[in-house]
Design an enzyme around this catalytic site. Structure first.
Site, PDB file in Angstrom:
ATOM      1  N   ILE A   1      50.807  -4.021  37.097  1.00 35.85           N
ATOM      2  CA  ILE A   1      50.735  -4.212  38.831  1.00 35.85           C
ATOM      3  C   ILE A   1      51.788  -5.209  39.451  1.00 35.85           C
ATOM      4  CG2 ILE A   1      49.018  -5.556  40.343  1.00 35.85           C
ATOM      5  CD1 ILE A   1      48.115  -3.035  38.648  1.00 35.85           C
TER       6      ILE A   1
ATOM      7  N   HIS B   1      43.989   8.256  34.437  1.00 35.80           N
ATOM      8  CA  HIS B   1      42.637   8.862  34.516  1.00 35.80           C
ATOM      9  C   HIS B   1      42.706   9.583  35.742  1.00 35.80           C
ATOM     10  CE1 HIS B   1      40.878   6.254  31.395  1.00 35.80           C
ATOM     11  NE2 HIS B   1      41.457   5.445  31.652  1.00 35.80           N
TER      12      HIS B   1
ATOM     13  N   VAL C   1      53.391 -20.750  35.317  1.00 34.14           N
ATOM     14  CA  VAL C   1      52.988 -21.506  36.409  1.00 34.14           C
ATOM     15  C   VAL C   1      51.943 -22.486  36.051  1.00 34.14           C
ATOM     16  CG1 VAL C   1      51.792 -21.312  38.740  1.00 34.14           C
ATOM     17  CG2 VAL C   1      53.297 -19.369  37.799  1.00 34.14           C
TER      18      VAL C   1
ATOM     19  N   ARG D   1      41.767  -6.389  28.339  1.00 34.68           N
ATOM     20  CA  ARG D   1      41.758  -5.996  29.472  1.00 34.68           C
ATOM     21  C   ARG D   1      41.113  -7.380  30.412  1.00 34.68           C
ATOM     22  NH1 ARG D   1      38.930  -2.903  25.442  1.00 34.68           N
ATOM     23  NH2 ARG D   1      37.825  -1.545  26.323  1.00 34.68           N
TER      24      ARG D   1
ATOM     25  N   ILE E   1      41.987  -6.548  37.235  1.00 38.69           N
ATOM     26  CA  ILE E   1      42.700  -5.309  36.868  1.00 38.69           C
ATOM     27  C   ILE E   1      42.205  -4.747  35.540  1.00 38.69           C
ATOM     28  CG2 ILE E   1      44.577  -3.571  37.326  1.00 38.69           C
ATOM     29  CD1 ILE E   1      43.899  -5.008  39.905  1.00 38.69           C
ATOM     30  N   GLU E   2      41.214  -4.072  35.295  1.00 41.34           N
ATOM     31  CA  GLU E   2      40.877  -3.427  33.999  1.00 41.34           C
ATOM     32  C   GLU E   2      40.964  -2.117  34.098  1.00 41.34           C
ATOM     33  OE1 GLU E   2      36.635  -3.415  33.192  1.00 41.34           O
ATOM     34  OE2 GLU E   2      36.333  -4.282  35.036  1.00 41.34           O
ATOM     35  N   SER E   3      40.653  -1.318  33.278  1.00 41.73           N
ATOM     36  CA  SER E   3      40.913   0.223  33.411  1.00 41.73           C
ATOM     37  C   SER E   3      40.052   0.624  34.563  1.00 41.73           C
ATOM     38  CB  SER E   3      40.248   0.943  32.203  1.00 41.73           C
ATOM     39  OG  SER E   3      40.131   2.390  32.447  1.00 41.73           O
TER      40      SER E   3
ATOM     41  N   CYS F   1      68.051   2.563  13.963  1.00 45.68           N
ATOM     42  CA  CYS F   1      66.668   2.949  13.539  1.00 45.68           C
ATOM     43  C   CYS F   1      66.575   4.523  12.940  1.00 45.68           C
ATOM     44  CB  CYS F   1      65.752   2.740  14.802  1.00 45.68           C
ATOM     45  SG  CYS F   1      64.005   3.571  14.562  1.00 45.68           S
TER      46      CYS F   1
ATOM     47  N   CYS G   1      58.464   2.947   9.381  1.00 43.08           N
ATOM     48  CA  CYS G   1      58.866   2.016   8.501  1.00 43.08           C
ATOM     49  C   CYS G   1      58.550   0.690   9.330  1.00 43.08           C
ATOM     50  CB  CYS G   1      60.409   2.057   7.896  1.00 43.08           C
ATOM     51  SG  CYS G   1      61.614   1.278   9.033  1.00 43.08           S
TER      52      CYS G   1
END
Lengths: 480, 416, 123
Positions: free
Chosen positions: A12, A49, A172, A311, A334-336, A399, A436
């Site tokens: 956000i 979603h 903060v 969340r 701000i969750e799902s 890697c 790994c």
């Protein structure tokens, strides 16, 4: 003094910073961790979603559908992996079928396009990997998957390309308001003075609000645990599979990721602690048992890692996006579907700031595009060969599981927002994310981080303050 | 993009790759190349600075780098080219290798290929240990790299999960370098490592070995602050009430090795689900003609000496393949009974030579008889006082015994 | 007075790790069973009277990094940490080749500390 300071460099905060940088504004993002996407934006389902879940009329419903529609374009501009794979909500009996029909109507009311209800035959036809127990489904072709931390890093980087400041390790601890400005104070004494504040502080958003004198909402962190399976399993299902929602929520999903792994999760556990992202034996067992009734034959032995995210659920049931006083906009709770809604949330926050008196004068020179993080990986063999001739670092493999070269790792260390620790390198390049899990490559990455920052090996961390990897030299050094 | 043609490409310049190259050269192959992804040859031996290597092969006790040096000398005497910093990204079923190095991308078309990529360690994710994800959790091999090659100590109070040899060796190394190793926990009721390492790495330093114990939780936010250790029952489930908190800043995982077979999968080679490596015949040829495998990429060995021995066989076989020799007769499948978990080779195609068969058992058994049968007939039987999963066993089938085997399979059974 | 006792040992001479049993009388090993080869008997005798080990570690390299080292023969087990103290004090200059003696008679033992790897400058 900056025009806007944003507290929190999650998706956000980062998307809001990018949105504001479309205008002639000075923007500063402060973050308590050592990198962007260090909280919920790092550990979530990575689902865009479609928008049928939320109650019509809520912010969640409006911003999810609007955000989801913008996401493909934004992902393209920022070079972030995105795939419109479609979602399926599975039903197991007549009761579920009724719920799915209601969801279908709710989705239409929310403005979700191309929704359809499927019987078992049609379901099995479009998703052969689905569990035989599922008898019906709601199909949302506009559902998609995205890499949430890459989106966050890229949006923040795009904002920084346009002059946004990024202050890390900025926790903060106090906020002062003067006649003309708000002053943020950090634990280490740093201060940022701004005309306006955006509170995108995730699980700490209510604490920030309280510092501003607003105690009208509270955040109740809900932990979600996940299991990630090897890339060999990514093809098990094409769609993101959900269960029919219950009063407890959306339940465990089974989804391919944009990187080709298979993701199972999340659980949902409320907790007091605002930081702890521990996984539990019970949670992991729950994921394994539930996901088995969504897709056939999930090879749980191929798990390469487990993780958890928090969340930042608010107490209102909806997103808490509103102004406070003369200088603040909260983007809290701000969750799902926060990730899906993030492009629309960013626009809405900008509108609210404008309402408080912030002038939005668009920049003609704003470039929404950013060179993709994985541009090298996408090249053909011929192109790679030609590039390595000029830049041999891109021919040095660090890697081996994910085929990431030293050149790509150095790029992640040099490009804003710079990766300063091992986890930040991992989020940008995928090195250490493979089978790994960094066993082979992490010592080399630690060496490169030390060299690039001009620090000693024992100063290199996994994820910032306190997460040191070595305690000192064994020989010839006073440090040992 | 550069294209090359070559008789024999060997992938991996560790003990297996070097021994295979030397043997192939000595069997007449001159147009050969070793591809090594690291900046030096020797593979994992370079970080195994402890002694104990080479007693079988060189009749003296060497450290890892010294053992590697013996083979590096042999390769240098034969002027066998070793291309370091070269990683093979892909091998096609028709034996075209795509190789990336600081010089660019090269495609190498080979008449024969030997896979000698070694293995990797099982990670924490594969174990699903619940808890937080702080710094301070390393695979034993990663810690070995920090301590032995880079000269840095990962931490000062250590718990080790798993009693594989690397974990035991690291218990001693960390102790000698000034760390305190508080415990080694092993899920099974027996150690996965060699008995000598229990003695010289743990008992010598009074480090407790907790058998039938596992780590059930990880604590700490930024850096590890401790682990919870629990006893497990016979089904390896933690027993409630046995939890013990051990404060530590470092957790080393030594919980198994996995052959690194991504290239084999890409080439469409048939794999053995038990070993995690390719299914091979007694020449170490895989299901893909002209592609051979040896060393830890084929099955995890306890001793480098046997890796060299197996690699020499693969090198010689590759030379024969390039020379056009094929001696395929009716193949015999080797069927282990389950107590014997696997055999290598898994099939025998020739009858002209004795075949040494390696195998591992699934548990500790005392006073056993290993029986090899073909149909109703016992081909070979051997008594042993004790067999354990931690130690690879072998027996040799004489060519006369093989010649008598009619039918399509021979069975390997452990009679208790 | 004759003190008789039995001691169970794991042979560390080779990776077979034979389970040995040593019979001790008056501080002397009088019989060893369980060994597969004569080296096992010798090991048991030594282990019960004056146990010895090969020491492997690393030493600092001038300009950074470490070099693997070993003792060229066994040292008394109780001297391992005395030897480590000396190992930790020394710094070598490159290039160096396998077998080069770095410390003679380390910690007053009969063993020398030698380089266990060839190391070029700038590596």
């Amino acid at each position: 003094m900056v025009d806007v300071v944003i507290i929190g460099a999650g998706v956000i905060g980062a998307m809001t910073a990018r949105q504001l940088c479309r205008n002639r504004l000075s923007v500063c993002v402060v973050e308590r961790a050592n990198d962007g996407a260090a909280g919920a934006s790092r550990a979530n389902s990575g689902i865009v979603h479609a928008g049928f879940d939320a109650k019509p009329g809520t912010l969640k419903a409006r911003l999810n559908v609007a955000g989801s529609e913008k996401m493909e374009q934004i992902a393209g501009e920022l070079g972030v992996p995105y795939k419109r794979n479609g979602s399926l909500v599975l039903g197991y009996d007549e009761k579920d079928k009724t719920i799915l029909e209601n969801l279908y109507r709710q989705g239409q009311e929310n403005g979700v396009r191309r929704l359809e209800l499927l019987d078992q035959e049609k379901l099995r036809e479009i998703e052969p990997g689905v569990s035989r127990q599922a008898v019906c489904a709601l199909h949302a072709p506009t559902g998609a998957i995205i890499c949430p931390y890459e989106l966050t890093i890229a949006a923040l980087g795009n904002a920084m390309d346009h002059g946004a400041q990024f202050l890390r390790g900025f926790e903060v601890t106090g906020i002062r308001e003067t006649e003309e400005a708000v002053v943020l104070e950090a634990a280490d004494g740093r201060q940022v003075e701004a005309r306006f504040v955006v509170n995108a502080a995730g699980t700490f958003a209510d604490k920030i609000a309280q510092m501003l004198g607003d105690d009208s909402f509270s955040i109740h962190p809900r932990r979600g645990e996940y299991l990630l399976l090897d890339k060999e399993c990514g093809g098990l299902v094409r769609h993101t599979l959900f269960r029919t929602p219950t009063e407890k929520g959306k339940g465990i999903l089974v989804s391919p990721t944009v990187d080709g792994n298979l993701l199972l999760g999340p659980t949902a556990q409320e907790q007091e602690d605002r930081e702890s992202v521990e996984t539990t034996a019970a949670g992991l067992a729950q994921i394994i048992s539930q996901s088995g009734s969504e897709a056939e034959g999930i090879p749980v032995r191929q798990v390469i890692t487990s993780f958890a995210g928090l969340r930042a659920a608010g107490n209102t049931g909806d997103f808490i996006i509103r102004t406070w006083g003369k200088r603040t906009v909260h983007a809290a709770g701000i969750e799902s579907p926060g990730l899906s809604a993030s492009p629309a949330i960013a626009e809405y926050v900008a509108e609210l700031l404008q309402g408080l008196g912030l002038e939005l004068n668009s920049r003609e020179d704003f470039n929404p595009r950013r060179k993709p993080a994985h541009w090298f990986r996408e090249l053909s063999l011929e192109e790679k060969d030609a590039y390595i001739q000029e830049h041999p670092d891109y021919g040095k493999m660090v890697c081996r599981c994910e085929s990431v070269s030293e050149g790509e790792i150095l790029e992640a260390m040099r490009r804003e927002p710079k990766a300063l620790d091992v986890d930040s390198i991992k989020r940008r390049t995928r090195s250490g994310m493979g089978r790994c899990q960094g066993g082979f490559c992490s010592p080399r990455i630690v060496e490169l981080l030390a060299r690039e920052q001009g620090i000693s090996l024992e100063q290199v961390t996994k994820s910032g303050k306190g997460s040191y990897l070595n305690i000192g030299k064994t020989k010839g050094g006073e440090q040992a | 993009m550069k294209r090359e043609q070559i008789d024999l490409a060997i992938i991996g310049g560790g003990p297996a790759g070097l021994a295979a190259a030397v043997a192939a050269y000595d069997s007449g192959v001159r147009d050969l190349l070793v591809l090594e992804r690291d900046s030096h040859s020797g593979g994992i031996l370079q970080q195994c600075i402890h002694n104990g290597f080479g007693l079988h092969r060189f009749q003296k006790e060497l450290t890892g780098p010294e053992y590697a040096w013996e083979y590096e000398k042999m390769a240098a005497e034969r002027k066998i080219p070793i291309r370091c910093g070269s990683m093979v990204l892909n091998v096609s079923p028709d034996k075209v290798l795509t190789v990336v190095s600081p010089e660019g991308v090269t495609q190498i078309e080979a008449k024969a290929v030997i896979f000698a990529m070694g293995c990797r360690e099982r990670s924490r994710g594969a174990l699903n240990i619940p808890g937080s994800r702080p710094a301070g959790i390393f695979s034993a091999g990663t810690a070995q790299k920090y301590v032995n090659c880079m000269g840095y100590l990962p931490g000062k109070e250590v718990v080790i999960l798993g009693s594989g040899d690397i974990g035991l060796i690291m218990a001693r190394r960390m102790t000698l370098e000034g760390a305190k190793v508080k415990a080694v926990c092993e899920l099974m009721p027996y150690s996965g490592g060699l008995a000598r390492n229990i003695q010289q790495c743990l008992r010598d330093f009074d480090i407790p070995l907790k058998l039938s114990h596992t780590v059930t939780a990880i604590h700490g936010k930024d850096r590890l602050t401790g682990v919870t250790v629990s006893q497990v029952d016979e089904q390896r489930r933690p027993i409630p009430g046995t939890e013990e908190e051990i404060s530590c800043d470092t957790l080393l995982l030594s919980v198994g090795l996995i052959p690194e077979n991504e290239l084999s999968k890409g080439a469409g080679i048939r794999l053995d689900p038990v070993t995690g490596g390719a299914v091979v015949d007694e020449k170490r040829q895989t299901s893909c003609p002209g592609v051979f495998a040896c060393g830890n990429v084929l099955h995890v060995h306890d001793l480098v000496d046997f890796v060299s021995e197996e690699a020499a066989l693969a090198g010689k076989s590759a030379a024969e393949y390039i020379g056009g020799e094929t001696a395929e007769e009716s193949p015999l499948e080797l069927k282990p009974d389950g107590r014997i978990r696997y055999t290598v080779p898994q099939r025998i195609v020739g009858r002209q030579e004795d075949v040494k068969v390696y195998f591992r058992v699934d548990n500790i058994y005392k006073k056993v008889e290993i029986q090899v049968t073909c149909g109703d007939r016992v081909v070979l039987s051997r008594k042993k006082a004790v067999v354990t999963p931690g130690e690879m066993e072998s027996l040799t089938l004489k060519k006369e015994q093989l010649a008598d085997c009619q039918g399509e399979q021979i069975e390997f059974a452990l009679k208790v | 007075m004759v003190v008789e006792m039995k001691r169970e040992l794991t042979c560390i001479v080779c990776p077979m790790g034979c389970a040995l049993e040593a019979e001790i009388e008056d501080g002397q090993v009088v019989n060893v069973t369980g060994n597969t080869c004569p080296r096992g008997a010798k090991y048991a005798e030594q282990e019960c009277t004056h146990p010895e080990r090969v020491l492997t570690s690393t030493v600092a390299v001038e300009g950074g990094g470490v070099l693997p080292v070993r003792t060229d023969r066994t040292v008394p087990k109780e001297m391992l940490f005395d030897c480590m103290a000396e190992v930790n004090r020394v710094t070598v200059r490159l290039p160096i080749s396998i077998g080069t003696v770095i410390i003679e008679h380390i910690a007053g033992t009969e063993a020398n500390l030698v380089a266990a790897k060839n190391l070029e400058r700038g590596k």
